[in-house]
Design an enzyme around this catalytic site. Structure first.
Site, short mmCIF file in Angstrom:
data_model
loop_
_atom_site.label_atom_id
_atom_site.label_comp_id
_atom_site.label_asym_id
_atom_site.label_seq_id
_atom_site.Cartn_x
_atom_site.Cartn_y
_atom_site.Cartn_z
CD GLU A 236 -1.77 2.30 1.78
OE1 GLU A 236 -1.47 3.27 1.03
OE2 GLU A 236 -1.81 2.37 3.01
CB CYS A 270 -1.44 6.83 1.37
SG CYS A 270 0.27 6.54 1.85
#
Length: 474
Positions: A236, A270
């Protein structure tokens, strides 16, 4: 604070003041390899425990997290600058995640029968892979780890954690929580390990797979190391999430959602919204509304419950964000709010809004990991979709519109991202798969998709043995 690969200790720097805090001795590579070996041995027993026994441990971890929420929130504030209010919310999210997988892991990993005519009894079962190395970032120092650890442990895996060097206290606290919850010794181990040693640890025969949340560069490095020894990894990575503000959206409502999306963890996330692509016909209204909404995130003492925006995680990170803002302005972006470094010690940066952002500017082309919203103009819906997808990243995305059917169609079919939310900001949730595409990584966390990433999906066929006289052996 960057990883201190050449130092003997990890030293905490308080982002709000710049003052030095506690320091912790780093682990050597030899210590790390021995920890992986011990985790491998402990996992061989852990994998044979029942789901009920595992759930008792992970459920107890949830209780302990809630009981210690104030302490852990304060620890996050000291080490990476998170506001205490966000810290408490993070701990509650971790506890809820533990509760969810304690309750649902057995169902997610139940044997699945397959109807294969004439083949006998066929089913799929899910066996743990072994010990998973987790390489985790500083921005959600408890959540990122628990998001991985709860399902991995419930699946019967062991885990070794290499956390970011600026949150050593958080890293060790997570191990302590699991130990206090009754997890057998060795099944989960925190290592304060320099980044330069990660590749060698991946090569250990006692590490079965790797999970990383972090930068694109870190992801490429870990993926290369894991690929070199044929070990699975889930990544990720970064994101430059685009939110489309369509011409039928209420500007005020859209701006509130956009500001909330942009300011997740002070912009250091993010999945924070970063690019707000607005149709020309509503651009002016949206600009005014977004500036007003972003003003609500005033800088303040992160230890105070009312504070909406604390410091960034380090002065170096703050300076990088400011350089990206200045470079964008130099190339034609217009500053509507913020954009000035406060004259005070610490890693402070105000909520900032840029408009007239275009290709060739850092605010358009790069991920800005801080409290900076970039407004980008689009001629029409098709142009907005094109701009959104014209990015190396593909983590989250959003559509803000008064027409739910229109928004759903765009979110479902048009946006290149692992997650697309309509009229809401993107977030992770244990009930929904989480992850991205392109340079935002691959693999999924959370829900049934996530817990199955680190299992052996095994096909089993069972058929009676027939002997030479044609009878069957029952």
């Amino acid at each position: 604070m960057a990883d201190q690969d050449s130092a003997a200790v990890a030293e905490v720097i308080n982002p709000a003041t710049g003052a030095k805090g506690k320091h912790y001795p780093l682990n050597s590579l030899d210590e790390a390899l021995k920890a992986a070996e011990r985790a491998h041995a402990a996992q061989r027993d852990w994998r044979r425990t029942s789901f009920a026994d595992r759930a008792a441990v992970i459920g107890k971890a949830a209780e302990l997290l809630r009981a210690r929420a104030d302490d852990y929130a304060g620890l996050m504030t000291e080490e990476m600058g998170k506001t205490v209010t966000d810290g408490r919310a993070e701990i509650e999210k971790c506890a809820a995640h533990c509760d969810w997988f304690a309750e649902h892991a057995e169902r997610y990993l139940a044997d699945q029968p397959i109807d294969v005519d004439g083949a006998g009894d066929v089913f799929v079962t899910f066996n743990p892979l072994g010990v998973v190395l987790a390489v985790m970032p500083w921005n959600f120092p408890f959540w990122q780890v628990i998001r991985f650890a709860a399902p991995a442990l419930m699946a019967g895996n062991g885990a070794v954690l290499k956390h970011a060097s600026n949150v050593p206290g958080c890293a060790l606290a997570i191990e302590q929580v699991l130990r206090d919850a009754g997890l057998p010794d060795g099944v989960f181990r925190t290592l304060l390990l320099p980044s330069k040693d990660v590749a060698k640890l991946i090569e250990s025969p006692h590490i079965a797979a790797v999970s990383l949340t972090g930068s694109v560069a870190a992801g490429k490095s870990v993926a290369a190391a894991a690929g070199g020894v044929l070990k699975k990894c889930v990544l990720e990575l970064g994101g430059s999430d685009a939110y489309l503000i369509l011409d039928d959206a209420d500007a005020g409502a859209a701006a509130k959602i956009s500001a909330r999306a942009r300011m997740v963890n002070g912009g250091q996330s993010c999945i924070a919204g970063k690019r707000f692509i607005v149709l020309d016909s509503v651009k002016q209204q949206f600009e005014e509304a977004l500036v007003d909404a972003m003003r609500g995130f005033a800088i303040g003492d992160p230890t105070e419950a009312a504070t909406k925006l604390g410091p960034m995680q380090s002065v170096a990170a703050r300076d990088e964000v400011h350089e990206q803002v200045e470079a964008s302005i130099a190339k034609g972006a217009k500053l509507l709010l913020g954009g000035e470094v406060p004259d005070k010690a610490g890693a402070w940066y105000p909520a900032t809004v840029l408009t007239d952002v275009d290709a060739g500017q850092p605010a358009h082309d790069e991920e800005i990991f801080g409290p900076v919203a970039a407004i980008i103009s689009a001629k029409d819906e098709a142009d907005a979709i094109r701009i959104a997808n014209d990015s190396e990243f593909g983590l989250g995305s959003g559509v803000l519109t008064g027409d739910i059917d229109r928004g759903c169609l765009i979110a479902r079919d048009e946006l290149d991202a692992g997650m697309s939310f309509v009229n809401e900001n993107v977030r992770s949730d244990p009930r929904m798969p989480f992850g991205g595409v392109k340079h935002s990584g691959y693999g999924r966390e959370c829900a049934d998709y996530g817990i199955r990433e680190f299992v052996n999906v095994k096909t089993v066929l069972v058929k009676p043995l027939q002997v030479s006289d044609g009878s069957r052996v029952e």
